[in-house]
Write an enzyme that holds these catalytic residues in place. Structure first.
Site, PDB file in Angstrom:
ATOM      1  N   GLU A  98       0.847  -1.203   0.000  1.00 24.03           N
ATOM      2  CA  GLU A  98       0.000   0.000   0.000  1.00 24.03           C
ATOM      3  C   GLU A  98       0.878   1.248   0.000  1.00 24.03           C
ATOM      4  O   GLU A  98       1.969   1.255   0.576  1.00 24.03           O
ATOM      5  CB  GLU A  98      -0.860   0.035   1.272  1.00 24.03           C
ATOM      6  N   ASP A  99       0.379   2.298  -0.603  1.00 23.67           N
ATOM      7  CA  ASP A  99       1.104   3.570  -0.513  1.00 23.67           C
ATOM      8  C   ASP A  99       0.860   4.230   0.843  1.00 23.67           C
ATOM      9  O   ASP A  99       1.779   4.776   1.444  1.00 23.67           O
ATOM     10  CB  ASP A  99       0.734   4.519  -1.662  1.00 23.67           C
ATOM     11  N   ASP A 102      -4.533   5.072   6.059  1.00 24.44           N
ATOM     12  CA  ASP A 102      -5.133   6.274   6.640  1.00 24.44           C
ATOM     13  C   ASP A 102      -6.158   5.816   7.684  1.00 24.44           C
ATOM     14  O   ASP A 102      -5.810   5.514   8.825  1.00 24.44           O
ATOM     15  CB  ASP A 102      -5.753   7.075   5.493  1.00 24.44           C
ATOM     16  N   LYS A 130      -0.530   6.762   8.679  1.00 23.50           N
ATOM     17  CA  LYS A 130      -1.086   7.952   9.328  1.00 23.50           C
ATOM     18  C   LYS A 130      -1.928   7.479  10.519  1.00 23.50           C
ATOM     19  O   LYS A 130      -3.165   7.443  10.451  1.00 23.50           O
ATOM     20  CB  LYS A 130      -1.964   8.675   8.307  1.00 23.50           C
ATOM     21  N   VAL A 152      -1.378  14.185   1.743  1.00 23.84           N
ATOM     22  CA  VAL A 152      -0.125  14.051   1.012  1.00 23.84           C
ATOM     23  C   VAL A 152      -0.350  13.644  -0.435  1.00 23.84           C
ATOM     24  O   VAL A 152      -1.272  12.887  -0.755  1.00 23.84           O
ATOM     25  CB  VAL A 152       0.818  13.028   1.699  1.00 23.84           C
ATOM     26  N   ASP A 158      -2.468  10.720  -4.930  1.00 26.55           N
ATOM     27  CA  ASP A 158      -3.155  11.716  -5.740  1.00 26.55           C
ATOM     28  C   ASP A 158      -4.071  12.628  -4.934  1.00 26.55           C
ATOM     29  O   ASP A 158      -4.446  12.328  -3.792  1.00 26.55           O
ATOM     30  CB  ASP A 158      -4.023  11.012  -6.784  1.00 26.55           C
ATOM     31  N   ARG A 164       0.126  12.365  -9.057  1.00 31.49           N
ATOM     32  CA  ARG A 164       0.757  11.065  -8.800  1.00 31.49           C
ATOM     33  C   ARG A 164       2.192  11.006  -9.319  1.00 31.49           C
ATOM     34  O   ARG A 164       3.009  10.247  -8.822  1.00 31.49           O
ATOM     35  CB  ARG A 164      -0.034   9.936  -9.482  1.00 31.49           C
TER      36      ARG A 164
HETATM   37  C1  PRP Z   1      -5.996   5.367  -1.062  1.00 30.81           C
HETATM   38  C2  PRP Z   1      -4.679   4.665  -0.780  1.00 30.81           C
HETATM   39  C3  PRP Z   1      -5.098   3.471   0.026  1.00 30.81           C
HETATM   40  C4  PRP Z   1      -6.307   3.979   0.789  1.00 30.81           C
HETATM   41  C5  PRP Z   1      -5.928   4.298   2.200  1.00 30.81           C
HETATM   42  O1  PRP Z   1      -6.608   4.759  -2.161  1.00 30.81           O
HETATM   43  O2  PRP Z   1      -4.024   4.300  -1.968  1.00 30.81           O
HETATM   44  O3  PRP Z   1      -5.462   2.394  -0.801  1.00 30.81           O
HETATM   45  O4  PRP Z   1      -6.769   5.155   0.125  1.00 30.81           O
HETATM   46  O5  PRP Z   1      -6.973   4.900   2.901  1.00 30.81           O
HETATM   47  P1  PRP Z   1      -7.752   4.238   4.103  1.00 30.81           P
HETATM   48  O6  PRP Z   1      -6.721   3.648   5.051  1.00 30.81           O
HETATM   49  O7  PRP Z   1      -8.481   5.401   4.721  1.00 30.81           O
HETATM   50  O8  PRP Z   1      -8.666   3.201   3.572  1.00 30.81           O
HETATM   51  P2  PRP Z   1      -7.820   5.407  -2.976  1.00 30.81           P
HETATM   52  O9  PRP Z   1      -9.079   4.728  -2.556  1.00 30.81           O
HETATM   53  O10 PRP Z   1      -7.760   6.896  -2.886  1.00 30.81           O
HETATM   54  O11 PRP Z   1      -7.492   4.952  -4.469  1.00 30.81           O
HETATM   55  P3  PRP Z   1      -6.178   5.259  -5.367  1.00 30.81           P
HETATM   56  O12 PRP Z   1      -5.016   4.486  -4.769  1.00 30.81           O
HETATM   57  O13 PRP Z   1      -6.555   4.737  -6.718  1.00 30.81           O
HETATM   58  O14 PRP Z   1      -5.925   6.747  -5.354  1.00 30.81           O
END
Ligand code: PRP
Length: 177
Positions: A98-99, A102, A130, A152, A158, A164
């Site tokens: 995962e990036d 949150d 986070k 971030v 993004d 990105r």
């Molecule tokens: C973002 C990120 C994680 C997730 C984390 O993805 O890449 O997968 O949110 O957030 P959380 O811990 O609150 O669930 P997003 O759904 O924005 O999709 P993306 O990676 O395509 O931007």
């Protein structure tokens, strides 16, 4: 809204150093396990591409697509799989990449869903954590950096599907115009 990159949180060099360290640690831990690396699209694609190139061990890579944020800065709380993996998880050592973690809701959902497919092990590697925003307790086994509650962007992350491609990680500020 006017968008400005308020602050550079992690430089290109800081990211490269930490990703290399994570790759080395994972290579030691998974050396004999032929892991399946599951990259959570889209945000993790940049991080995962760099990470696996620091893992000179036997492994496979597959991709899963989830979405919960839409074009918003707040998680909707509703996680959806928009693209599933193609590899059978039965008996495999699975590492979810995962990036960012949150609220933890995405990973909570993925752990539950992928866990039903009976992998031998299921662990998580996240570049950013986070912890102050957590709504679901999830065990993050490998963490690049722990950060405060900033929005971030960059290095795969993004805002409204943009930023990105930035090579660094920055903090986005939104102001009424
Ligand atoms: C973002 C990120 C994680 C997730 C984390 O993805 O890449 O997968 O949110 O957030 P959380 O811990 O609150 O669930 P997003 O759904 O924005 O999709 P993306 O990676 O395509 O931007």
């Amino acid at each position: 809204m006017r968008e400005t990159i308020e602050q550079q949180l992690f430089s290109v060099d800081e990211i490269a150093q930490r990703v290399q360290e994570l790759g080395q640690q994972l290579s030691l831990d998974y050396a004999q396990l032929d892991p399946l690396v599951v990259v959570v699209l889209k945000g993790s694609a940049v991080f995962a591409s760099d990470l696996i190139r620091h893992m000179p061990i036997s492994l496979q890579v597959d991709y899963i697509g989830t979405s919960s944020y839409g074009d918003d800065t707040q998680s909707s709380g509703q996680v959806r799989i928009v693209k599933d993996i193609e590899v059978n998880l039965l008996g495999r050592h699975v590492l979810i990449v995962e990036d960012i973690v949150d609220t933890g809701l995405t990973l909570q959902y993925l752990l539950a869903t992928l866990g039903l497919r009976e992998p031998a092990s299921l662990k998580i590697c996240a570049l950013l954590d986070k912890p102050s925003r957590r709504r679901a307790e999830v065990p993050v086994d490998y963490v690049g950096f722990s950060i405060d509650d900033h929005f971030v962007i960059g290095y795969g992350l993004d805002y409204a599907s943009r930023y990105r491609q930035l090579p660094f990680i920055g903090v986005l500020k939104l102001e009424e115009e």
